[in-house]
Each structure stands twice: as C-alpha cells, then as structure tokens.
Write a protein that holds these residues in place. Structure first.
Motif, PDB file in Angstrom:
ATOM      1  N   ARG A  92      36.408  35.310  48.872  1.00 40.34           N
ATOM      2  CA  ARG A  92      37.705  35.880  48.519  1.00 40.34           C
ATOM      3  C   ARG A  92      37.610  36.498  47.133  1.00 40.34           C
ATOM      4  N   VAL A  93      38.363  37.571  46.907  1.00 42.52           N
ATOM      5  CA  VAL A  93      38.419  38.218  45.599  1.00 42.52           C
ATOM      6  C   VAL A  93      39.791  37.947  44.996  1.00 42.52           C
ATOM      7  N   GLN A  94      39.800  37.598  43.721  1.00 42.07           N
ATOM      8  CA  GLN A  94      41.045  37.317  43.005  1.00 42.07           C
ATOM      9  C   GLN A  94      41.011  38.078  41.683  1.00 42.07           C
ATOM     10  N   ARG A  95      42.147  38.651  41.316  1.00 41.36           N
ATOM     11  CA  ARG A  95      42.237  39.388  40.053  1.00 41.36           C
ATOM     12  C   ARG A  95      43.133  38.644  39.081  1.00 41.36           C
ATOM     13  N   TYR A  96      42.713  38.635  37.804  1.00 44.64           N
ATOM     14  CA  TYR A  96      43.454  37.932  36.755  1.00 44.64           C
ATOM     15  C   TYR A  96      43.670  38.860  35.571  1.00 44.64           C
ATOM     16  N   GLN A  97      44.800  38.729  34.929  1.00 38.05           N
ATOM     17  CA  GLN A  97      45.064  39.470  33.701  1.00 38.05           C
ATOM     18  C   GLN A  97      44.871  38.598  32.467  1.00 38.05           C
ATOM     19  N   ARG A  98      45.029  37.296  32.644  1.00 32.78           N
ATOM     20  CA  ARG A  98      44.879  36.350  31.530  1.00 32.78           C
ATOM     21  C   ARG A  98      43.988  35.190  31.972  1.00 32.78           C
TER      22      ARG A  98
END
Length: 186
Positions: A92-98
């Motif tokens: 799975r791919v997950q994106r984070y800003q912090r």
C-alpha cells in the motif's frame, strides 16, 4: 519476513535490473521518468529488506510505502505496487505531509521538499523500524538509510548500513552488492 515472495514476470524484470546494479535513464529523460525509476526501486526495497515482527500488526498486514512531503511520483508508485505482494503481505502507498502523521510505515521516501527539516524528521523516526529513503544531496551523511543518487543519467544506491541496523532492519546481501555502502552516520 522469511520465505520466497510471490512475484510476477514484470517484477522479476525489475528485480533483475536492481540486482544487476543501476537502472539507466536516457540523456533526454525528464524528471518524471527519473521518479518512475525511483518508484521501482522503492517497490523492490520491500522485497530485499526484512523487518522485525513487531513492525507489523499481524502476518497479513500490508507493507506500507510512504511519501513524506511533496509527491514526485504522482500515480506511478501506486501503479507499480497495485496487486503486488511480498510473501502474504499486500502493498500500500500512503502520503504524509507531516512526520507526526506517520503511524504505520515500512519504507518511507522523504521528498526534497522536506530537506530543510531533514534533521528533525530523522531524529523523530530514529527509534522506528522504517527504511528511510531519500534523494536529496547529503541524505546518507545526515543519517538517512538509502540515498537514490542520480548522476550521468543513472540512479545509484548509497546505503548507510549502520542506520539500517540501528532500526533493526536486515538488508539482503543482493541489495547491498548493488550499492555503495556507507558505514558511518552523523
């Protein structure tokens, strides 16, 4: 993660490229092509790294590839890992800003947009079982684990073995053979 991972023919072609060393980019390649190659590397890292059992909730928990900051991969990374598995684990791919958004992550790509905060990010992740990857200058010298360095149209791997060992990660000798090894960390 023991046992032989189930892989498709496409995956074997990508793995062979990784194991043999460097994937070549053409001289006229735009940055998006560069990040397509780097996305393939991120996918392959999941097959060549062993995490401690505590890094997963159970035997079928997914391997999460995270991106911290601006996403240079677009939808390509999602396409690369779609329907792929490593052993019993989906990807799975997950994106984070912090960095404080990161709960479960196994391979984390730190975007160049986070370079000014890299020291803080690495310090906050130092006790986690996360393979930390980046492509910014001096990433390895600042205690990152794997740097995807591009020079003369080729992507080269630099691996900080001490940083990976500190995170209780075991990197396959097949991956280590294809990289420049750095044993020190800042």
């Amino acid at each position: 993660m023991r046992g032989r991972p189930r892989t498709s023919a496409r995956t074997w072609c990508l793995v062979c490229g990784l194991v043999l060393g460097e994937l070549t980019l053409s001289a006229q390649t735009a940055p998006p092509k560069e990040y397509q190659v780097k996305a393939v590397f991120l996918f392959n890292f999941a097959q060549f790294v062993e995490w401690p059992p505590a890094a997963f909730a159970d035997d079928k928990s997914p391997i999460v590839i995270g991106i911290l900051g601006d996403d240079p991969f677009g939808a390509y990374l999602d396409e690369v890992v779609r329907a792929e598995r490593v052993g019993n684990r989906p990807m799975r791919v997950q994106r984070y800003q912090r960095v404080d958004e990161i709960t479960t992550c196994h391979v984390l790509f730190i975007s160049r947009s986070e370079e000014s905060r890299l020291g803080q990010i690495l310090a906050s992740l130092k006790d986690r079982n996360i393979l930390i990857v980046g492509d910014s200058d001096n990433f390895i010298q600042r205690a990152g684990m794997i740097q995807l360095a591009t020079s003369q149209g080729k992507v080269h791997l630099r691996i900080n073995v001490n940083a990976a060992r500190t995170a209780n990660l075991t990197i396959s000798s097949k991956l280590l053979r294809s990289a420049e090894l750095v044993t020190g960390s800042k």
